[in-house]
Write an enzyme that holds these catalytic residues in place. Structure first.
Site, PDB file in Angstrom:
ATOM      1  N   CYS A  20       0.944  -1.302   0.042  1.00  0.00           N
ATOM      2  CA  CYS A  20       0.029  -0.098   0.102  1.00  0.00           C
ATOM      3  C   CYS A  20       0.768   1.310  -0.074  1.00  0.00           C
ATOM      4  O   CYS A  20       2.423   1.129   0.144  1.00  0.00           O
ATOM      5  CB  CYS A  20      -0.927  -0.055   1.224  1.00  0.00           C
ATOM      6  SG  CYS A  20      -0.188  -0.003   2.679  1.00  0.00           S
ATOM      7  N   HIS A  84       4.023   1.716  11.303  1.00  0.00           N
ATOM      8  CA  HIS A  84       3.010   1.472  12.550  1.00  0.00           C
ATOM      9  C   HIS A  84       2.670   2.470  13.376  1.00  0.00           C
ATOM     10  O   HIS A  84       1.618   2.643  13.899  1.00  0.00           O
ATOM     11  CB  HIS A  84       3.267   0.437  13.306  1.00  0.00           C
ATOM     12  CG  HIS A  84       3.549  -0.907  12.486  1.00  0.00           C
ATOM     13  ND1 HIS A  84       5.043  -1.288  12.413  1.00  0.00           N
ATOM     14  CD2 HIS A  84       3.061  -1.799  11.802  1.00  0.00           C
ATOM     15  CE1 HIS A  84       5.100  -2.250  11.381  1.00  0.00           C
ATOM     16  NE2 HIS A  84       3.834  -2.589  11.098  1.00  0.00           N
ATOM     17  N   CYS A 106       2.584   5.946   8.867  1.00  0.00           N
ATOM     18  CA  CYS A 106       1.780   5.941   7.702  1.00  0.00           C
ATOM     19  C   CYS A 106       0.812   7.034   7.902  1.00  0.00           C
ATOM     20  O   CYS A 106       0.337   7.323   9.076  1.00  0.00           O
ATOM     21  CB  CYS A 106       0.913   4.554   7.530  1.00  0.00           C
ATOM     22  SG  CYS A 106      -0.435   4.873   6.452  1.00  0.00           S
ATOM     23  N   HIS A 134      -0.688  -4.777  19.376  1.00  0.00           N
ATOM     24  CA  HIS A 134      -0.111  -4.575  17.919  1.00  0.00           C
ATOM     25  C   HIS A 134       0.482  -3.188  18.180  1.00  0.00           C
ATOM     26  O   HIS A 134       0.070  -2.283  18.686  1.00  0.00           O
ATOM     27  CB  HIS A 134      -1.346  -4.673  17.000  1.00  0.00           C
ATOM     28  CG  HIS A 134      -0.909  -4.180  15.784  1.00  0.00           C
ATOM     29  ND1 HIS A 134      -0.441  -3.076  14.948  1.00  0.00           N
ATOM     30  CD2 HIS A 134      -0.614  -5.300  14.651  1.00  0.00           C
ATOM     31  CE1 HIS A 134      -0.037  -3.267  13.555  1.00  0.00           C
ATOM     32  NE2 HIS A 134      -0.147  -4.456  13.444  1.00  0.00           N
ATOM     33  N   GLU A 136       0.629  -0.659  16.089  1.00  0.00           N
ATOM     34  CA  GLU A 136      -0.180   0.522  15.891  1.00  0.00           C
ATOM     35  C   GLU A 136      -1.036   0.705  17.062  1.00  0.00           C
ATOM     36  O   GLU A 136      -1.267   2.253  17.374  1.00  0.00           O
ATOM     37  CB  GLU A 136      -1.175   0.307  14.551  1.00  0.00           C
ATOM     38  CG  GLU A 136      -1.854   1.491  14.310  1.00  0.00           C
ATOM     39  CD  GLU A 136      -2.945   1.145  13.189  1.00  0.00           C
ATOM     40  OE1 GLU A 136      -4.026   1.718  13.016  1.00  0.00           O
ATOM     41  OE2 GLU A 136      -2.475   0.167  12.065  1.00  0.00           O
ATOM     42  N   ASN A 235      -2.989  -7.020   8.925  1.00  0.00           N
ATOM     43  CA  ASN A 235      -3.952  -6.886   7.612  1.00  0.00           C
ATOM     44  C   ASN A 235      -3.694  -8.337   7.080  1.00  0.00           C
ATOM     45  O   ASN A 235      -4.766  -8.782   6.352  1.00  0.00           O
ATOM     46  CB  ASN A 235      -3.520  -5.743   6.816  1.00  0.00           C
ATOM     47  CG  ASN A 235      -2.161  -5.915   6.079  1.00  0.00           C
ATOM     48  OD1 ASN A 235      -2.251  -6.848   4.909  1.00  0.00           O
ATOM     49  ND2 ASN A 235      -1.203  -5.436   6.346  1.00  0.00           N
TER      50      ASN A 235
END
Length: 323
Positions: A20, A84, A106, A134, A136, A235
């Site tokens: 991405c 992240h 991101c 996680h 993120e 993801n």
């Protein structure tokens, strides 16, 4: 095995798949820093969750650390934060240590960070839908003081959640979740707390949504599905779950061709392949080649969206900043 002896295999390639815009930006940030400043370049946490990508960057001179104390004191090399995102304490720590920090978070994760901060400033309690542990989620929760964010991982937790002030809530989500699971959790929370404030725009990122939609299209048409990705990639794990939910009887996560269990894939006539947002296309090609050694393959692409999103490099790495 001769071509005449090979069984036929129809491969449906999900599109979009793989990298991405946020992953491209993060990898480019490390490579550009190596070009400008030379090795070493320190990277806090895996820049993206893909072993192949990380090993490739290590070979070019990137050094990966989990925490800033692993970077030598007085180091003048760049220290890059992963895609992240990080807790607010991390750049503060980098500044105290006089490190040259470059944030490769991101932009869509940064958007979630900003939302959480705005809600907190307005006095709202923040509910974060995501997976504990996680990176993120750690980064998003770390934007606010301890206790200011409540993490909800499942529908069961959403039903049991007890806020301090039910009339003063807002929610955000991890960007890499299952679209369907998150919709269920949000529906439960909104039914219980009708005044809860939603994001201005969906937090689950365009790439996560697009890749899941492609899998939904392909999974019912094939006997098996391979998701190219790492076990710690949120993801990628969600893509595997989506394939299973859509009725694909065999859905597995594979990092490289060498990980394929041919006892599972030896007698199929149709196969779907997708890749998580941090998995490079070369690994998809490697897996197709592995099947082509055993089958006569016919490859078709199944498109559900066109992606043209681009994020510029962090400011310190743009050509005008490096001159």
């Amino acid at each position: 095995m001769s071509a005449a002896q090979k069984p036929e295999l129809r491969i449906l390639l999900c599109a979009p798949r793989g990298f991405c815009a946020g992953v491209v930006r993060a990898i480019d940030a490390v490579e550009r820093a190596l070009e400008i400043y030379g090795p070493p370049v320190y990277v806090r946490h895996e820049i993206v969750h893909n072993k192949y990508v990380v090993e490739g960057l290590k070979a070019k001179g990137a050094i990966f650390v989990e925490e800033l104390h692993e970077v030598p004191a007085g180091a003048t090399a760049p220290v890059i934060f992963s895609a992240h995102g990080v807790a607010r304490s991390v750049p503060e720590d980098a500044a105290r240590r006089n490190f040259f920090a470059i944030d490769a978070t991101c932009p869509l994760v940064t958007k979630v960070h900003r939302e959480a901060v705005v809600h907190h400033k307005k006095g709202r309690d923040v509910v974060l839908i995501g997976h504990a542990g996680h990176p993120e989620v750690i980064g998003t929760m770390g934007q606010l003081p301890a206790g200011a964010v409540a993490l909800v991982e499942t529908a069961e937790q959403a039903r049991a959640f007890t806020p301090r002030d039910p009339s003063n809530l807002a929610f955000t989500t991890q960007t890499t979740l299952s679209v369907d699971d998150t919709a269920e959790i949000v529906a439960i929370l909104r039914a219980r707390f009708p005044s809860m404030v939603a994001p201005h725009k969906e937090d689950i990122c365009y790439a996560t949504t697009n890749r899941q939609e492609a899998v939904k299209r392909v999974a019912p048409q094939v006997e098996a599905m391979i998701v190219v990705g790492a076990p710690n990639s949120s993801n990628s794990q969600r893509l595997r779950e989506v394939a299973e939910r859509e009725g694909c009887r065999v859905a597995v996560l594979v990092q490289r061709a060498e990980d394929i269990d041919w006892n599972v894939f030896g007698a199929i006539s149709s196969l779907g392949i997708t890749a998580g947002a941090s998995a490079p296309e070369v690994l998809v090609e490697e897996i197709i080649d592995a099947f082509a050694e055993r089958f006569t393959v016919a490859v078709e692409s199944v498109y559900t969206a066109h992606e043209d999103v681009f994020f510029p490099l962090p400011r310190q790495l743009r050509p005008d900043a490096a001159e």
